[in-house]
Motif scaffolding. Structure first.
Motif, PDB file in Angstrom:
ATOM      1  N   SER A   1      84.433  -3.101   8.456  1.00 18.54           N
ATOM      2  CA  SER A   1      85.270  -3.725   9.287  1.00 18.54           C
ATOM      3  C   SER A   1      84.841  -4.629  10.072  1.00 18.54           C
ATOM      4  O   SER A   1      83.596  -5.031  10.381  1.00 18.54           O
ATOM      5  CB  SER A   1      86.026  -2.567   9.933  1.00 18.54           C
ATOM      6  OG  SER A   1      85.282  -2.123  11.167  1.00 18.54           O
ATOM      7  N   TYR A   2      85.653  -5.557  10.777  1.00 22.32           N
ATOM      8  CA  TYR A   2      85.516  -6.319  11.847  1.00 22.32           C
ATOM      9  C   TYR A   2      84.972  -5.903  13.268  1.00 22.32           C
ATOM     10  O   TYR A   2      84.160  -6.483  13.818  1.00 22.32           O
ATOM     11  CB  TYR A   2      86.665  -7.240  12.366  1.00 22.32           C
ATOM     12  CG  TYR A   2      87.667  -6.541  12.869  1.00 22.32           C
ATOM     13  CD1 TYR A   2      87.517  -6.437  14.429  1.00 22.32           C
ATOM     14  CD2 TYR A   2      88.650  -5.745  12.274  1.00 22.32           C
ATOM     15  CE1 TYR A   2      88.498  -5.593  14.947  1.00 22.32           C
ATOM     16  CE2 TYR A   2      89.705  -5.125  12.856  1.00 22.32           C
ATOM     17  CZ  TYR A   2      89.550  -5.102  14.184  1.00 22.32           C
ATOM     18  OH  TYR A   2      90.466  -4.074  15.183  1.00 22.32           O
ATOM     19  N   LYS A   3      84.745  -4.705  13.367  1.00 25.28           N
ATOM     20  CA  LYS A   3      84.140  -3.867  14.229  1.00 25.28           C
ATOM     21  C   LYS A   3      82.583  -3.445  14.072  1.00 25.28           C
ATOM     22  O   LYS A   3      82.116  -2.831  14.910  1.00 25.28           O
ATOM     23  CB  LYS A   3      84.913  -2.653  14.480  1.00 25.28           C
ATOM     24  CG  LYS A   3      86.059  -2.786  14.967  1.00 25.28           C
ATOM     25  CD  LYS A   3      86.867  -1.363  15.422  1.00 25.28           C
ATOM     26  CE  LYS A   3      88.435  -1.856  15.694  1.00 25.28           C
ATOM     27  NZ  LYS A   3      89.069  -0.305  15.874  1.00 25.28           N
ATOM     28  N   ASN A   4      82.147  -3.947  12.995  1.00 26.32           N
ATOM     29  CA  ASN A   4      80.812  -3.654  12.478  1.00 26.32           C
ATOM     30  C   ASN A   4      79.923  -4.930  12.998  1.00 26.32           C
ATOM     31  O   ASN A   4      79.968  -6.062  12.312  1.00 26.32           O
ATOM     32  CB  ASN A   4      80.769  -3.407  11.044  1.00 26.32           C
ATOM     33  CG  ASN A   4      79.350  -3.058  10.659  1.00 26.32           C
ATOM     34  OD1 ASN A   4      78.406  -3.237  11.212  1.00 26.32           O
ATOM     35  ND2 ASN A   4      79.247  -2.701   9.364  1.00 26.32           N
ATOM     36  N   PRO A   5      79.295  -4.907  14.020  1.00 26.92           N
ATOM     37  CA  PRO A   5      78.480  -6.180  14.647  1.00 26.92           C
ATOM     38  C   PRO A   5      77.359  -6.310  13.723  1.00 26.92           C
ATOM     39  O   PRO A   5      76.922  -7.604  13.415  1.00 26.92           O
ATOM     40  CB  PRO A   5      77.857  -5.544  16.046  1.00 26.92           C
ATOM     41  CG  PRO A   5      77.716  -4.013  15.872  1.00 26.92           C
ATOM     42  CD  PRO A   5      79.171  -3.830  14.893  1.00 26.92           C
TER      43      PRO A   5
ATOM     44  N   LEU B   1      77.764  -6.193  10.479  1.00 24.78           N
ATOM     45  CA  LEU B   1      78.155  -6.860   9.189  1.00 24.78           C
ATOM     46  C   LEU B   1      78.663  -8.378   9.677  1.00 24.78           C
ATOM     47  O   LEU B   1      78.623  -9.418   8.858  1.00 24.78           O
ATOM     48  CB  LEU B   1      79.356  -6.268   8.603  1.00 24.78           C
ATOM     49  CG  LEU B   1      80.021  -6.926   7.249  1.00 24.78           C
ATOM     50  CD1 LEU B   1      79.367  -6.964   6.554  1.00 24.78           C
ATOM     51  CD2 LEU B   1      81.394  -6.004   7.128  1.00 24.78           C
ATOM     52  N   ILE B   2      79.187  -8.394  10.897  1.00 26.44           N
ATOM     53  CA  ILE B   2      79.404  -9.877  11.377  1.00 26.44           C
ATOM     54  C   ILE B   2      78.413 -10.772  11.313  1.00 26.44           C
ATOM     55  O   ILE B   2      78.380 -11.835  11.056  1.00 26.44           O
ATOM     56  CB  ILE B   2      80.314  -9.614  12.812  1.00 26.44           C
ATOM     57  CG1 ILE B   2      81.535  -8.686  12.764  1.00 26.44           C
ATOM     58  CG2 ILE B   2      80.738 -10.879  13.348  1.00 26.44           C
ATOM     59  CD1 ILE B   2      82.780  -9.339  11.871  1.00 26.44           C
TER      60      ILE B   2
ATOM     61  N   LEU C   1      77.343 -11.667   8.052  1.00 23.08           N
ATOM     62  CA  LEU C   1      77.857 -12.799   7.127  1.00 23.08           C
ATOM     63  C   LEU C   1      77.751 -14.176   8.090  1.00 23.08           C
ATOM     64  O   LEU C   1      77.597 -15.008   7.301  1.00 23.08           O
ATOM     65  CB  LEU C   1      79.346 -12.519   7.480  1.00 23.08           C
ATOM     66  CG  LEU C   1      79.793 -11.316   6.538  1.00 23.08           C
ATOM     67  CD1 LEU C   1      81.199 -10.742   6.761  1.00 23.08           C
ATOM     68  CD2 LEU C   1      79.667 -11.549   5.147  1.00 23.08           C
TER      69      LEU C   1
ATOM     70  N   SER D   1      71.666 -16.034  14.785  1.00 26.29           N
ATOM     71  CA  SER D   1      72.341 -14.840  14.401  1.00 26.29           C
ATOM     72  C   SER D   1      72.095 -13.751  15.041  1.00 26.29           C
ATOM     73  O   SER D   1      72.778 -12.628  15.226  1.00 26.29           O
ATOM     74  CB  SER D   1      72.295 -14.496  12.795  1.00 26.29           C
ATOM     75  OG  SER D   1      70.684 -14.526  12.716  1.00 26.29           O
TER      76      SER D   1
ATOM     77  N   ILE E   1      77.901  -9.457  20.592  1.00 20.70           N
ATOM     78  CA  ILE E   1      79.026  -8.749  20.074  1.00 20.70           C
ATOM     79  C   ILE E   1      78.790  -7.178  19.962  1.00 20.70           C
ATOM     80  O   ILE E   1      79.673  -6.413  19.915  1.00 20.70           O
ATOM     81  CB  ILE E   1      79.434  -9.277  18.664  1.00 20.70           C
ATOM     82  CG1 ILE E   1      78.522  -8.961  17.566  1.00 20.70           C
ATOM     83  CG2 ILE E   1      80.097 -10.647  18.544  1.00 20.70           C
ATOM     84  CD1 ILE E   1      79.096  -9.402  16.180  1.00 20.70           C
ATOM     85  N   SER E   2      77.353  -6.942  20.105  1.00 23.27           N
ATOM     86  CA  SER E   2      77.202  -5.318  20.112  1.00 23.27           C
ATOM     87  C   SER E   2      77.043  -4.699  21.550  1.00 23.27           C
ATOM     88  O   SER E   2      77.142  -5.362  22.804  1.00 23.27           O
ATOM     89  CB  SER E   2      75.938  -5.185  19.286  1.00 23.27           C
ATOM     90  OG  SER E   2      74.846  -5.787  19.870  1.00 23.27           O
TER      91      SER E   2
END
Length: 100
Positions: free
Chosen positions: A63-67, A69-70, A73, A92, A99-100
């Motif tokens: 999901s977009y809530k997984n820092p 994964l974001i 990517l 990165s 974001i975390s």
């Protein structure tokens, strides 16, 4: 006991590298073996990062809530566009910390 384990692992790593890197030793790998071994680094790295990125809390999280994964990517896209390892790593990681 810990120092013995560390020394044994250091000796094992050194010996395994020395056998293949010393030009005076008669051991040579075939072209097929070298090609097969070229896949080992990506396989090991994937085994390290994939659980961190996709299973941050022990459960599959896409999901977009997984820092993780974001940031992963973002790192993939940045590496593809810039082909600059240092820039990709720094930006990165910065995104991940933001974001975390």
């Amino acid at each position: 006991m810990i120092w013995l384990t560390i020394a044994a692992m250091a000796l094992l790593v050194f010996a395994s590298r020395y056998v293949f890197l010393e030009p005076k030793l008669p051991l040579r790998l075939t072209a097929q073996t070298q090609k097969l071994l070229s896949y080992s680094s990506p396989a090991v790295l994937t085994a390290i990062w994939a659980p961190i990125v996709f299973l941050p809390d022990g459960e599959l999280m896409l999901s977009y809530k997984n820092p993780y994964l974001i940031a992963a990517l973002f790192a993939i896209l940045l590496a593809w566009r810039t082909k600059n390892v240092l820039l990709t790593a720094v930006l990165s990681m910065a995104l991940f910390f933001i974001i975390s």
